[in-house]
Design a protein around this motif. Structure first.
Motif, PDB file in Angstrom:
ATOM      1  N   ASP A  62       0.842  -1.196   0.000  1.00  0.00           N
ATOM      2  CA  ASP A  62       0.000   0.000   0.000  1.00  0.00           C
ATOM      3  C   ASP A  62       0.874   1.241   0.000  1.00  0.00           C
ATOM      4  OD1 ASP A  62       0.347   1.120   2.875  1.00  0.00           O
ATOM      5  OD2 ASP A  62      -0.217  -0.949   3.261  1.00  0.00           O
ATOM      6  N   ASN A  63       0.315   2.318  -0.511  1.00  0.00           N
ATOM      7  CA  ASN A  63       0.946   3.637  -0.524  1.00  0.00           C
ATOM      8  C   ASN A  63       2.393   3.616  -1.009  1.00  0.00           C
ATOM      9  OD1 ASN A  63      -1.242   5.317   0.300  1.00  0.00           O
ATOM     10  ND2 ASN A  63      -1.052   4.481   2.358  1.00  0.00           N
ATOM     11  N   MET A  64       2.582   2.961  -2.148  1.00  0.00           N
ATOM     12  CA  MET A  64       3.891   2.948  -2.791  1.00  0.00           C
ATOM     13  C   MET A  64       3.681   2.832  -4.306  1.00  0.00           C
ATOM     14  SD  MET A  64       7.091   3.201  -1.843  1.00  0.00           S
ATOM     15  CE  MET A  64       7.104   2.644  -0.137  1.00  0.00           C
ATOM     16  N   GLU A  65       4.536   3.523  -5.053  1.00  0.00           N
ATOM     17  CA  GLU A  65       4.566   3.369  -6.507  1.00  0.00           C
ATOM     18  C   GLU A  65       5.619   2.298  -6.815  1.00  0.00           C
ATOM     19  OE1 GLU A  65       2.390   5.482  -8.487  1.00  0.00           O
ATOM     20  OE2 GLU A  65       1.694   5.633  -6.406  1.00  0.00           O
ATOM     21  N   ILE A  66       5.202   1.207  -7.450  1.00  0.00           N
ATOM     22  CA  ILE A  66       6.084   0.065  -7.681  1.00  0.00           C
ATOM     23  C   ILE A  66       6.260  -0.127  -9.179  1.00  0.00           C
ATOM     24  CG2 ILE A  66       6.418  -2.404  -7.332  1.00  0.00           C
ATOM     25  CD1 ILE A  66       4.854  -2.150  -4.735  1.00  0.00           C
ATOM     26  N   ILE A  67       7.514  -0.067  -9.612  1.00  0.00           N
ATOM     27  CA  ILE A  67       7.860  -0.146 -11.023  1.00  0.00           C
ATOM     28  C   ILE A  67       8.696  -1.402 -11.254  1.00  0.00           C
ATOM     29  CG2 ILE A  67       9.104   0.988 -12.930  1.00  0.00           C
ATOM     30  CD1 ILE A  67       8.190   3.104  -9.960  1.00  0.00           C
ATOM     31  N   SER A  68       8.333  -2.190 -12.251  1.00  0.00           N
ATOM     32  CA  SER A  68       9.113  -3.367 -12.630  1.00  0.00           C
ATOM     33  C   SER A  68       9.600  -3.188 -14.067  1.00  0.00           C
ATOM     34  CB  SER A  68       8.277  -4.647 -12.517  1.00  0.00           C
ATOM     35  OG  SER A  68       7.915  -4.890 -11.168  1.00  0.00           O
ATOM     36  N   ILE A  69      10.913  -3.378 -14.257  1.00  0.00           N
ATOM     37  CA  ILE A  69      11.525  -3.268 -15.582  1.00  0.00           C
ATOM     38  C   ILE A  69      12.226  -4.590 -15.873  1.00  0.00           C
ATOM     39  CG2 ILE A  69      13.130  -1.988 -17.052  1.00  0.00           C
ATOM     40  CD1 ILE A  69      12.814   0.398 -15.163  1.00  0.00           C
ATOM     41  N   VAL A  87       4.524  -9.617 -18.318  1.00  0.00           N
ATOM     42  CA  VAL A  87       5.355  -8.457 -18.651  1.00  0.00           C
ATOM     43  C   VAL A  87       6.764  -8.955 -18.928  1.00  0.00           C
ATOM     44  CG1 VAL A  87       5.714  -7.975 -16.176  1.00  0.00           C
ATOM     45  CG2 VAL A  87       6.223  -6.213 -17.863  1.00  0.00           C
ATOM     46  N   GLY A  88       7.308  -8.553 -20.087  1.00  0.00           N
ATOM     47  CA  GLY A  88       8.601  -9.065 -20.504  1.00  0.00           C
ATOM     48  C   GLY A  88       9.578  -7.971 -20.861  1.00  0.00           C
ATOM     49  N   GLU A  89      10.757  -8.395 -21.320  1.00  0.00           N
ATOM     50  CA  GLU A  89      11.797  -7.456 -21.725  1.00  0.00           C
ATOM     51  C   GLU A  89      11.244  -6.495 -22.770  1.00  0.00           C
ATOM     52  OE1 GLU A  89      16.386  -7.574 -23.471  1.00  0.00           O
ATOM     53  OE2 GLU A  89      15.227  -9.427 -23.203  1.00  0.00           O
ATOM     54  N   GLY A  90      11.563  -5.223 -22.618  1.00  0.00           N
ATOM     55  CA  GLY A  90      11.046  -4.201 -23.526  1.00  0.00           C
ATOM     56  C   GLY A  90       9.747  -3.583 -23.060  1.00  0.00           C
ATOM     57  N   GLU A  91       9.284  -3.986 -21.873  1.00  0.00           N
ATOM     58  CA  GLU A  91       8.072  -3.409 -21.303  1.00  0.00           C
ATOM     59  C   GLU A  91       8.391  -2.829 -19.921  1.00  0.00           C
ATOM     60  OE1 GLU A  91       4.292  -5.793 -22.799  1.00  0.00           O
ATOM     61  OE2 GLU A  91       5.681  -7.120 -21.726  1.00  0.00           O
ATOM     62  N   VAL A  92       7.477  -2.044 -19.401  1.00  0.00           N
ATOM     63  CA  VAL A  92       7.580  -1.546 -18.034  1.00  0.00           C
ATOM     64  C   VAL A  92       6.203  -1.666 -17.393  1.00  0.00           C
ATOM     65  CG1 VAL A  92       7.197   0.861 -18.736  1.00  0.00           C
ATOM     66  CG2 VAL A  92       8.299   0.374 -16.553  1.00  0.00           C
ATOM     67  N   GLN A  93       6.202  -2.095 -16.142  1.00  0.00           N
ATOM     68  CA  GLN A  93       4.970  -2.295 -15.385  1.00  0.00           C
ATOM     69  C   GLN A  93       4.949  -1.334 -14.199  1.00  0.00           C
ATOM     70  OE1 GLN A  93       4.762  -5.319 -12.214  1.00  0.00           O
ATOM     71  NE2 GLN A  93       3.425  -6.450 -13.613  1.00  0.00           N
ATOM     72  N   VAL A  94       3.787  -0.749 -13.942  1.00  0.00           N
ATOM     73  CA  VAL A  94       3.632   0.180 -12.825  1.00  0.00           C
ATOM     74  C   VAL A  94       2.398  -0.199 -12.015  1.00  0.00           C
ATOM     75  CG1 VAL A  94       3.025   2.544 -12.210  1.00  0.00           C
ATOM     76  CG2 VAL A  94       4.795   2.131 -13.909  1.00  0.00           C
ATOM     77  N   MET A  95       2.575  -0.274 -10.695  1.00  0.00           N
ATOM     78  CA  MET A  95       1.451  -0.395  -9.777  1.00  0.00           C
ATOM     79  C   MET A  95       1.457   0.794  -8.827  1.00  0.00           C
ATOM     80  SD  MET A  95       0.909  -4.291  -8.467  1.00  0.00           S
ATOM     81  CE  MET A  95       2.472  -4.310  -7.593  1.00  0.00           C
ATOM     82  N   SER A  96       0.357   1.521  -8.805  1.00  0.00           N
ATOM     83  CA  SER A  96       0.142   2.543  -7.783  1.00  0.00           C
ATOM     84  C   SER A  96      -0.732   1.878  -6.729  1.00  0.00           C
ATOM     85  CB  SER A  96      -0.550   3.771  -8.388  1.00  0.00           C
ATOM     86  OG  SER A  96       0.271   4.367  -9.370  1.00  0.00           O
ATOM     87  N   THR A  97      -0.117   1.511  -5.590  1.00  0.00           N
ATOM     88  CA  THR A  97      -0.814   0.616  -4.669  1.00  0.00           C
ATOM     89  C   THR A  97      -1.795   1.330  -3.754  1.00  0.00           C
ATOM     90  OG1 THR A  97       0.989   0.704  -3.053  1.00  0.00           O
ATOM     91  CG2 THR A  97       1.091  -1.012  -4.741  1.00  0.00           C
ATOM     92  N   GLY A  98      -1.597   2.622  -3.497  1.00  0.00           N
ATOM     93  CA  GLY A  98      -2.582   3.422  -2.783  1.00  0.00           C
ATOM     94  C   GLY A  98      -3.151   2.763  -1.546  1.00  0.00           C
ATOM     95  N   THR A  99      -4.484   2.604  -1.525  1.00  0.00           N
ATOM     96  CA  THR A  99      -5.166   2.070  -0.346  1.00  0.00           C
ATOM     97  C   THR A  99      -4.897   0.587  -0.123  1.00  0.00           C
ATOM     98  OG1 THR A  99      -7.145   1.708  -1.706  1.00  0.00           O
ATOM     99  CG2 THR A  99      -7.037   3.752  -0.421  1.00  0.00           C
ATOM    100  N   GLY A 100      -4.285  -0.087  -1.119  1.00  0.00           N
ATOM    101  CA  GLY A 100      -3.884  -1.477  -0.909  1.00  0.00           C
ATOM    102  C   GLY A 100      -4.131  -2.367  -2.111  1.00  0.00           C
ATOM    103  N   VAL A 101      -3.138  -3.197  -2.414  1.00  0.00           N
ATOM    104  CA  VAL A 101      -3.216  -4.162  -3.511  1.00  0.00           C
ATOM    105  C   VAL A 101      -2.619  -5.480  -3.018  1.00  0.00           C
ATOM    106  CG1 VAL A 101      -2.332  -4.787  -5.800  1.00  0.00           C
ATOM    107  CG2 VAL A 101      -3.063  -2.439  -5.357  1.00  0.00           C
ATOM    108  N   PHE A 102      -3.251  -6.591  -3.401  1.00  0.00           N
ATOM    109  CA  PHE A 102      -2.660  -7.911  -3.226  1.00  0.00           C
ATOM    110  C   PHE A 102      -2.257  -8.421  -4.608  1.00  0.00           C
ATOM    111  CE2 PHE A 102      -4.993  -7.489   0.659  1.00  0.00           C
ATOM    112  CZ  PHE A 102      -4.298  -8.237   1.599  1.00  0.00           C
ATOM    113  N   HIS A 103      -1.013  -8.918  -4.715  1.00  0.00           N
ATOM    114  CA  HIS A 103      -0.588  -9.410  -6.025  1.00  0.00           C
ATOM    115  C   HIS A 103       0.443 -10.520  -5.865  1.00  0.00           C
ATOM    116  CE1 HIS A 103       3.553  -7.656  -6.993  1.00  0.00           C
ATOM    117  NE2 HIS A 103       3.348  -7.336  -5.741  1.00  0.00           N
TER     118      HIS A 103
END
Length: 239
Positions: A62-69, A87-103
């Motif tokens: 929660d309350n974190m910006e999480i970037i995967s490259i 998500v693979g090479e040549g892409e970027v993934q972003v999660m804005s977790t805010g109030t909460g995310v399960f993943h």
């Protein structure tokens, strides 16, 4: 006056869990270094290697910006927002977790390693509605120039996070020179060498070395090897 702190690759934290090898630029989990808690709004930069078919089971953020490259291989992502993605090479993934995310995040391939950078940035606003985004990067636009893979919205070249931050990625020929101009006064720049070697404002950096820069209005960059790949992270220095 500008200040520079070099983080050599072999001074990072390291965790080896068998299925996961993680090199940590900042204090994380079992690695604690009081001099490397964060760099402004940049909280985590983990250089992770995940064994074939293995990964991170369901867990919360929660309350974190999480970037995967991803640097090689691919990750399979599932979350409670309804996203099931690869998500693979040549892409970027972003999660804005805010109030909460399960993943969960697993290596999509059973037979080969997946390598990726996991980066956390403090958001500028707490308890937002969680969001997910994933974009494919134009590789040609990273050839001998920086591509803003993350920038304040709207970012036609990549995606955005809930912070006044810029992530720039480029792949350079030996001898190529670039000047990066800081977008906001008072921001810092964290330069992380993914591949090859660079000289940045007179500081020599090799693969997986980093340079933390404060107080500079611009940064002079020279590639010292072919196919040298550099990630620049510009963030506010007051998280």
């Amino acid at each position: 006056m500008s200040t520079y702190i070099t983080h050599k690759a072999d001074t990072r934290g390291k965790a080896d869990h068998g299925w996961l090898t993680s090199f940590q630029s900042f204090s994380f989990a079992g690695y604690y270094n009081p001099d490397r808690i964060n760099f402004g709004a940049l909280r985590v930069l983990n250089d992770d290697i995940v064994a074939g078919g293995k990964g991170f089971g369901i867990h919360p953020h929660d309350n974190m910006e999480i970037i995967s490259i991803p640097l090689s291989g691919a990750l399979e992502h599932r979350d409670n927002l309804g996203n099931t993605k690869v998500v693979g090479e040549g892409e970027v993934q972003v999660m804005s977790t805010g109030t909460g995310v399960f993943h969960s995040e697993y290596n999509h391939n059973a037979e080969e390693e997946a390598r990726f950078l996991q980066i956390w940035v403090f958001p500028k606003e707490l308890n937002i509605t969680p969001q997910y985004d994933q974009v494919t990067l134009d590789q040609a636009k990273m050839n001998n120039r920086f591509l803003p893979i993350i920038a304040p919205a709207p970012n036609k070249e990549g995606t955005s996070i809930h912070q006044d931050a810029w992530f720039n990625l480029g792949v350079f020929d030996a001898g190529r020179q670039e000047t990066y101009t800081v977008n906001e006064p008072g921001h810092g720049v964290y330069a992380f060498v993914i591949d090859g070697s660079f000289t940045i404002d007179g500081h020599r950096l090799d693969q997986r070395d980093a340079l933390a820069i404060e107080g500079a209005a611009s940064v002079n960059i020279i590639a010292e090897s072919d196919k040298a790949r550099l990630l620049l992270i510009e963030v506010p220095m007051q998280p």
